[in-house]
Motif scaffolding. Structure first.
Motif, mmCIF file in Angstrom:
data_model
loop_
_atom_site.group_PDB
_atom_site.id
_atom_site.type_symbol
_atom_site.label_atom_id
_atom_site.label_comp_id
_atom_site.label_asym_id
_atom_site.label_seq_id
_atom_site.Cartn_x
_atom_site.Cartn_y
_atom_site.Cartn_z
ATOM 1 N N MET A 60 7.394 -20.744 36.202
ATOM 2 C CA MET A 60 7.902 -20.654 34.830
ATOM 3 C C MET A 60 7.720 -21.992 34.115
ATOM 4 N N GLY A 61 7.976 -23.073 34.821
ATOM 5 C CA GLY A 61 7.801 -24.398 34.229
ATOM 6 C C GLY A 61 6.364 -24.643 33.816
ATOM 7 N N LYS A 62 5.421 -24.223 34.660
ATOM 8 C CA LYS A 62 4.002 -24.391 34.332
ATOM 9 C C LYS A 62 3.620 -23.524 33.130
ATOM 10 N N SER A 63 4.208 -22.337 33.044
ATOM 11 C CA SER A 63 3.950 -21.453 31.906
ATOM 12 C C SER A 63 4.392 -22.112 30.597
ATOM 13 N N ILE A 64 5.586 -22.718 30.629
ATOM 14 C CA ILE A 64 6.071 -23.428 29.440
ATOM 15 C C ILE A 64 5.183 -24.628 29.130
ATOM 16 N N HIS A 65 4.713 -25.298 30.178
ATOM 17 C CA HIS A 65 3.797 -26.427 29.987
ATOM 18 C C HIS A 65 2.539 -25.959 29.245
ATOM 19 N N GLY A 66 2.027 -24.796 29.636
ATOM 20 C CA GLY A 66 0.862 -24.245 28.940
ATOM 21 C C GLY A 66 1.150 -23.978 27.479
ATOM 22 N N TYR A 67 2.338 -23.437 27.204
ATOM 23 C CA TYR A 67 2.737 -23.180 25.814
ATOM 24 C C TYR A 67 2.816 -24.491 25.023
ATOM 25 N N VAL A 68 3.329 -25.532 25.673
ATOM 26 C CA VAL A 68 3.434 -26.844 25.021
ATOM 27 C C VAL A 68 2.061 -27.331 24.575
ATOM 28 N N ILE A 69 1.063 -27.177 25.444
ATOM 29 C CA ILE A 69 -0.282 -27.644 25.109
ATOM 30 C C ILE A 69 -0.885 -26.790 23.986
ATOM 31 N N ARG A 70 -0.738 -25.463 24.096
ATOM 32 C CA ARG A 70 -1.307 -24.576 23.081
ATOM 33 C C ARG A 70 -0.662 -24.769 21.711
ATOM 34 N N SER A 71 0.639 -25.112 21.723
ATOM 35 C CA SER A 71 1.370 -25.246 20.461
ATOM 36 C C SER A 71 1.299 -26.653 19.877
ATOM 37 N N GLY A 72 0.619 -27.554 20.562
ATOM 38 C CA GLY A 72 0.510 -28.913 20.058
ATOM 39 C C GLY A 72 1.781 -29.726 20.184
ATOM 40 N N LEU A 73 2.662 -29.315 21.103
ATOM 41 C CA LEU A 73 3.926 -30.042 21.280
ATOM 42 C C LEU A 73 3.805 -31.186 22.284
ATOM 43 N N ASP A 74 2.608 -31.363 22.852
ATOM 44 C CA ASP A 74 2.429 -32.387 23.876
ATOM 45 C C ASP A 74 2.291 -33.791 23.297
ATOM 46 N N SER A 75 2.497 -33.923 21.996
ATOM 47 C CA SER A 75 2.518 -35.263 21.396
ATOM 48 C C SER A 75 3.939 -35.785 21.247
ATOM 49 N N TYR A 76 4.925 -34.938 21.556
ATOM 50 C CA TYR A 76 6.330 -35.332 21.439
ATOM 51 C C TYR A 76 6.778 -36.006 22.736
ATOM 52 N N VAL A 77 7.304 -37.197 22.606
ATOM 53 C CA VAL A 77 7.735 -37.953 23.793
ATOM 54 C C VAL A 77 8.843 -37.210 24.538
ATOM 55 N N ASN A 78 9.800 -36.620 23.780
ATOM 56 C CA ASN A 78 10.914 -35.957 24.465
ATOM 57 C C ASN A 78 10.469 -34.693 25.189
ATOM 58 N N VAL A 79 9.436 -34.012 24.681
ATOM 59 C CA VAL A 79 8.904 -32.835 25.379
ATOM 60 C C VAL A 79 8.219 -33.260 26.676
ATOM 61 N N LEU A 80 7.396 -34.300 26.609
ATOM 62 C CA LEU A 80 6.732 -34.797 27.818
ATOM 63 C C LEU A 80 7.749 -35.309 28.829
ATOM 64 N N THR A 81 8.800 -35.932 28.330
ATOM 65 C CA THR A 81 9.870 -36.398 29.221
ATOM 66 C C THR A 81 10.524 -35.219 29.940
ATOM 67 N N ALA A 82 10.761 -34.138 29.195
ATOM 68 C CA ALA A 82 11.344 -32.946 29.812
ATOM 69 C C ALA A 82 10.410 -32.360 30.866
ATOM 70 N N LEU A 83 9.108 -32.409 30.618
ATOM 71 C CA LEU A 83 8.133 -31.929 31.611
ATOM 72 C C LEU A 83 8.167 -32.804 32.867
ATOM 73 N N VAL A 84 8.228 -34.108 32.685
ATOM 74 C CA VAL A 84 8.345 -35.021 33.839
ATOM 75 C C VAL A 84 9.584 -34.673 34.656
ATOM 76 N N GLY A 85 10.704 -34.448 33.967
ATOM 77 C CA GLY A 85 11.942 -34.098 34.659
ATOM 78 C C GLY A 85 11.834 -32.788 35.400
ATOM 79 N N MET A 86 11.214 -31.772 34.759
ATOM 80 C CA MET A 86 11.085 -30.465 35.398
ATOM 81 C C MET A 86 10.224 -30.543 36.655
ATOM 82 N N TYR A 87 9.059 -31.171 36.551
ATOM 83 C CA TYR A 87 8.180 -31.278 37.716
ATOM 84 C C TYR A 87 8.839 -32.093 38.824
ATOM 85 N N GLY A 88 9.544 -33.142 38.435
ATOM 86 C CA GLY A 88 10.230 -33.959 39.436
ATOM 87 C C GLY A 88 11.277 -33.180 40.194
#
Length: 874
Positions: A319-347
């Motif tokens: 599910m986390g990877k699915s949301i990660h894909g959505y982040v990339i498709r939606s252009g949200l991967d430029s937000y520091v807090n979104v990337l931080t949340a991804l780091v936390g989820m994978y960790g």
């Protein structure tokens, strides 16, 4: 930055230079305000949420007075107010001349980024006679509130005679965001006494304050007042109520608000998803995320930030990877807090390598990003890398937050590195975190794990604002250090001070009592669990299973296990390990097979428990099979303890050459547990050659451990190699190594009675020894023969006296003397039961008709009717 600005003429000195565009825009804003002053009539068809001027009668206007725009900037995302508020006549002071708008001081205030800069400008405002201007009063008030200087804000607010509503709203916002609940509500009451009509944002700020302080009572009162003032259908207000309920852990009330909303925006969905996720209902949060999309709402960055921790909580990497894909498709991967949340989820999902790839690729990182990455390493038990990353963060000039310090202390605790922990303790003081309760709780835990529990308790005793977490930390600290008395003392003290124990408290107390192996105490804490934890908390139930097993009540442990509707992997591990330590290897294997059929995957601890169970029961083929499938089928890399268990499995079965070959072929350097298992097996099977090899390696790895010296001496003793025995004893004397004295514990009527080998200090010593001599005669008559192979250079009668005075024999005699016939005797011993005591106890159980349960440092022995549950295989 210069300390003082020289003049208004050089208004950009000491500040970041504003662009010409920004300054022109601000000047143009003043002109637009002039137009509004000439024509205050609202534009038809356009609405906004509030209008603070006293002559306005239509709160739907988006044409606000310039004073309002300056003090409470409007956000396009805020919803309109649903009601019209009647106002008294406009104060003359609302008129702001052009020269005030155009004055450079107004621009300087707009550019302020710190309270230091505000304080630099304030004297110049006085100097140029601008202090009485409404614009400057409003802006100063807003800035003082923004930078948490409420005393300065009050000095601006209180002298103003003709206060307009905006000043009240700004001041209330300052109290709500930067003060205590009582202070904020006191000012809210003052507003009402002064005849100021509340606006929707007043309520939302106070609702947030109630949520942050878990003040449910006042939150409900505010909800009622919202309805009275006509904001009952305001989307912004309803979302604020939802947030308040969620933060007060009343997530079902939050859902009622959500479910009753006639219309929902993305903020409403974000609030309810975050509410469920933050209250431990991660699965429901993710279900709501899917429902949100089904109803046509597109998740934004806030949705993603709320959903990713929920993925981590349920362990759903997919599910986390699915949301990660959505982040990339939606252009949200430029937000520091979104990337931080991804780091936390994978960790948290233990995909730390992926987390590190994202972390390293980030152009900019906040301290929260660093914390998430450090936490990932702590979570996979890599404290060295966690501390290395913490040091890198400091080297890059990032100031650590309280969370950074807490993660670093956690890593120190895992390493057992108290010295490093002390340096971080000093660092926390330097950064002003010495009064931070969360940091102090982490320090208590770190010192406790580092065996400095007295330092931990001193920190706790000096802590002013103790929380339940603080109590749990110190209670667990004593429990982890086998300080049972102090554990119970602090538990009683906690209750006396009105702090209700939670599941963490109960688990800590259960852990302490499990080490005592006193069944009566186990039943006592179980009763408290039933009264205070009626929901059958998963981890409390698991702790109870472990405790009953360690108290010898294996059947009770299994009954609790069978009654559980839901089980965690630790629950299965506790029950499998219980069977193993009680010598019930086949039962452990059967339970493991049942686990394999379910949905819960075994982990490394599961396989360690299964292999150890096979070792205690002589199930060599089965143990080897489980070691193989651990690697081949479950892709779990064996740790040092697994290799040690395999050596123990082979060694106990007498396969010493195979055990030695296994050690030689290990892919990692053998450690203490491996050679310790081999030395113990050599003692059982009297193998001098391999015993010496194992002992020599152990002396290199752990030179000051007397137990290994004693084991080698016993091997020599069994072979009558008395010169070698003397040599080992001489080395111990020269190195100052002490042999750990044998100690046995027995409980009687809530008192603990401790016996050491050869001890005569107990008040009943004479009675105990007399009874023991008569008991030895009885068991000799039915076949007992003393084993004095380990004793030499003394007469036979002295040998027998030395054997009789072993601690477990004294404890058993005391128990038999002081309990009624038929009552089982429970003994706890700190060392492995010796061969003579094991043999004697079998005969004692036969002639007395008593069940005797002995827990030594490795396992349980259930003696009954002349036999032992270990079948003499231990």
């Amino acid at each position: 930055m210069p300390r003082m600005l020289p003049s208004f003429g050089g208004f950009v000195i000491g500040f970041k230079k504003a662009s010409a565009i920004k300054i022109n825009n601000m000047l143009n804003f003043g002109r637009r305000a002039d137009v509004n002053r000439v024509n205050p009539t609202p534009t038809r068809g356009r609405t906004d949420s509030l209008c603070p001027t006293r002559n306005s009668t239509n709160t739907g206007s988006n044409r606000m007075s310039p004073t309002h725009v300056l003090s409470l900037p409007s956000s396009p995302s805020l919803p309109p107010s649903p009601v019209s508020l009647s106002r008294p006549p406009l104060s003359k002071r609302a008129y702001i001349p052009d020269h005030v708008y155009r004055h450079p001081a107004a621009i300087l205030l707009e550019l302020c980024t710190s309270i230091k800069e505000v304080h630099q400008i304030t004297p110049l405002i006085y100097k140029h006679g601008l202090y009485d201007e409404h614009l400057f009063q409003t802006k100063l008030l807003s800035l003082f509130c923004k930078f948490n200087c409420l005393d300065d804000a009050a000095r601006v607010f209180d002298p103003i005679e003709d206060k307009i509503d905006t000043l009240y709203h700004t001041m209330l916002k300052g109290y709500a965001l930067n003060s205590y609940v009582d202070d904020a509500f006191a000012f809210f009451c003052r507003m009402k006494r002064d005849g100021i009509e509340p606006i929707v944002y007043d309520f939302t700020y106070l609702l947030k304050l109630c949520g942050d302080n878990s003040d449910l009572r006042r939150g409900r009162e505010l909800q009622g007042q919202l309805m009275v003032h006509g904001f009952g259908s305001n989307l912004f207000a309803m979302t604020a109520i939802m947030n308040m309920y969620a933060k007060c852990r009343e997530v079902w009330d939050a859902y009622k608000m959500f479910d009753g909303m006639p219309k929902r925006d993305v903020a409403s969905w974000n609030a309810i998803i975050a509410g469920y996720g933050q209250n431990g209902y991660a699965k429901i949060a993710l279900e709501l995320l899917l429902r949100m999309q089904e109803e046509g709402q597109r998740p934004d960055s806030i949705t993603v930030i709320a959903a990713l921790p929920a993925c981590a909580d349920v362990g759903s990497l997919i599910m986390g990877k699915s949301i990660h894909g959505y982040v990339i498709r939606s252009g949200l991967d430029s937000y520091v807090n979104v990337l931080t949340a991804l780091v936390g989820m994978y960790g948290k999902c233990r995909a730390v390598e992926t987390a590190r790839l994202i972390f390293d690729a980030m152009d900019s990182r906040t301290v929260v990003t660093w914390n998430a990455m450090i936490d990932g390493y702590v979570g996979i038990e890599d404290p060295e890398e966690a501390l290395a990353l913490f040091q890198k963060m400091l080297d890059e000039g990032i100031e650590p937050s309280d969370v950074s310090i807490m993660e670093a202390l956690h890593a120190c605790a895992d390493l057992g590195d108290v010295e490093k922990g002390i340096s971080i303790h000093k660092m926390s003081d330097e950064f002003g975190l010495s009064s931070n309760v969360s940091v102090m709780n982490s320090l208590i835990s770190m010192y406790s794990k580092g065996k400095r529990v007295d330092v931990a308790s001193a920190l706790f005793d000096n802590l002013e604002n103790k929380t339940r977490v603080s109590w749990n930390a110190v209670i667990l600290g004593f429990a982890q250090n086998s300080r049972v008395k102090e554990t119970l003392d602090y538990f009683y003290r906690m209750q006396r001070e009105g702090i209700k124990p939670d599941s963490y408290t109960l688990v800590s107390v259960i852990l302490a009592l499990a080490e005592l192996s006193i069944l009566q105490q186990a039943k006592w804490i179980h009763g408290i669990v039933i009264r205070t934890c009626p929901d059958k908390n998963l981890f409390v139930m698991t702790a109870l299973i472990d405790m009953y097993a360690k108290c010898g009540a294996i059947q009770t442990a299994r009954k609790l296990f069978d009654k559980m509707d839901e089980r965690h992997v630790t629950t299965w591990n506790a029950m499998i390990d219980a069977y193993g330590t009680h010598g019930l290897g086949k039962a452990a294997i059967e339970l493991f097979s049942e686990m394999q059929k379910g949905t819960i995957e075994p982990n490394k601890v599961t396989f360690l428990s299964v292999i150890s169970a096979c070792s205690h029961s002589g199930l060599v083929e089965e143990g080897c099979y489980y070691f193989e499938i651990m690697k081949e089928e479950y892709y779990l890399e064996p740790a040092m303890d697994h290799y040690g268990a395999m050596v123990d499995l082979l060694g106990r079965a007498g396969l010493l050459n195979e055990a030695w070959e296994f050690i030689q072929n290990m892919p990692i350097e053998p450690g203490i547990s491996v050679f310790g298992a081999l030395l113990g097996a050599c003692k059982i099977h009297r193998n001098i050659n391999l015993g010496e090899k194992a002992a020599n390696r152990l002396f290199e790895l752990e030179p000051n451990d007397g137990g290994y010296h004693v084991l080698l001496a016993n091997i020599y003793s069994a072979a009558s190699m008395w010169d070698k025995v003397a040599e080992v004893q001489s080395k111990m004397d020269k190195a100052g190594i002490q042999k750990t004295p044998g100690c046995s514990l027995v409980e009687l009527r809530n008192e603990f009675h401790t016996f050491y080998s050869g001890s005569t200090v107990h008040p009943q010593s004479k009675e105990i020894y007399d009874y023991l001599y008569s008991l030895i005669k009885k068991i000799k008559s039915v076949g007992y023969v003393p084993d004095a192979n380990s004793i030499h250079d003394v007469e036979a009668d002295v040998q027998e006296k030395l054997l009789i005075s072993h601690s477990e024999k004294l404890a058993i005699a005391f128990g038999l003397l002081n309990t009624k016939p038929g009552v089982p005797i429970h003994i706890r011993k700190n060392l492995r039961v010796c061969g003579d005591c094991h043999n004697a106890t079998k005969y004692i159980s036969l002639v007395t008709g008593r069940e005797i349960i002995v827990r030594d440092m490795q396992r349980f022995h259930h003696f009954k009717d002349g036999t032992c549950s270990c079948a003499d295989y231990w």
